[in-house]
Scaffold this active site. Structure first.
Site, PDB file in Angstrom:
ATOM      1  N   HIS A  42     -47.109   9.837  -9.964  1.00 14.31           N
ATOM      2  CA  HIS A  42     -45.910   9.025  -9.780  1.00 14.31           C
ATOM      3  C   HIS A  42     -44.711   9.753 -10.376  1.00 14.31           C
ATOM      4  O   HIS A  42     -44.878  10.736 -11.104  1.00 14.31           O
ATOM      5  CB  HIS A  42     -46.071   7.664 -10.479  1.00 14.31           C
ATOM      6  CG  HIS A  42     -46.154   7.799 -11.961  1.00 14.31           C
ATOM      7  ND1 HIS A  42     -47.331   8.055 -12.635  1.00 14.31           N
ATOM      8  CD2 HIS A  42     -45.191   7.760 -12.927  1.00 14.31           C
ATOM      9  CE1 HIS A  42     -47.106   8.148 -13.925  1.00 14.31           C
ATOM     10  NE2 HIS A  42     -45.798   7.979 -14.137  1.00 14.31           N
ATOM     11  N   HIS A 129     -40.300  14.222 -12.102  1.00 15.12           N
ATOM     12  CA  HIS A 129     -41.477  15.088 -12.056  1.00 15.12           C
ATOM     13  C   HIS A 129     -42.735  14.238 -11.910  1.00 15.12           C
ATOM     14  O   HIS A 129     -42.722  13.032 -12.152  1.00 15.12           O
ATOM     15  CB  HIS A 129     -41.566  15.944 -13.325  1.00 15.12           C
ATOM     16  CG  HIS A 129     -41.808  15.134 -14.555  1.00 15.12           C
ATOM     17  ND1 HIS A 129     -40.788  14.492 -15.239  1.00 15.12           N
ATOM     18  CD2 HIS A 129     -42.954  14.837 -15.232  1.00 15.12           C
ATOM     19  CE1 HIS A 129     -41.295  13.857 -16.276  1.00 15.12           C
ATOM     20  NE2 HIS A 129     -42.606  14.038 -16.293  1.00 15.12           N
TER      21      HIS A 129
END
Length: 188
Positions: A42, A129
């Site tokens: 995620h 990220h």
């Protein structure tokens, strides 16, 4: 055991597969202590921590729904692999995403909704990220191999951001992140 909560962009299956393929090809030369389960991939928008008052989650849900009511879906693309932490012994191996005005704008608005609900958030700059692994686990220093930051340039990898998830952390399970609320974005 306390549960932590966060709001995040889930990663679509096709991008998870690209990441898994890269990991399969490089994992033996990257001795990190723990690898993230692909279903847990995620991009965190806001880390909320432990929430003791259920009413705060209800209020946050209302506020996020209101914040996102007119937001449209958009695409993101993978871009490179890098690390956080000491160069010789990083704490996080992560995959990045191409710069996205839509993603940055979304994160800013999600943070505002959280703060308006009373959450105290970390105010570090947003660095979107996808965490892949944690804690370098070798006496040998980590060596950033060639083209680490250009890994996905040869593979088109756009992915649709169609929802935001409110996740709960279940440390005793694999995968450990459970979506307890899903906030859909409008189709274009």
């Amino acid at each position: 055991m306390k549960k932590h909560y966060f709001l995040a962009v889930p990663i679509e299956e096709k991008q998870r597969m690209i990441l898994q393929n890269w990991i399969h090809n490089h994992k033996s030369s990257l001795p990190f202590k723990s690898w993230v389960h692909p279903e847990d991939y995620h991009i965190t928008l806001a880390f909320l921590g432990d929430i003791e008052q259920h009413s705060k989650l209800i209020e946050l849900t209302k506020r996020v729904n209101e914040t996102l009511k007119n937001d449209q879906q958009f695409e993101i693309s993978l871009k490179g692999i890098d690390v956080f932490g000491k160069a010789e012994s990083p704490r996080i191996l992560w995959a990045g995403v191409e710069h996205s005005v839509s993603l940055n704008h979304l994160q800013t608005r999600i943070v505002k909704a959280c703060e308006e609900t009373g959450f105290q958030l970390d105010r570090k700059p947003f660095r979107p990220h996808i965490t892949l692994a944690r804690k370098w686990n070798s006496v040998q220093p980590f060596i950033k191999f060639a083209r680490l930051d250009e890994v996905f340039n040869d593979q088109p990898s756009p992915s649709l951001v169609s929802s935001i998830h409110l996740y709960q952390t279940n440390l005793d399970q694999i995968p450990k992140y459970e979506a307890i609320n899903i906030f859909p974005l409008k189709r274009k």
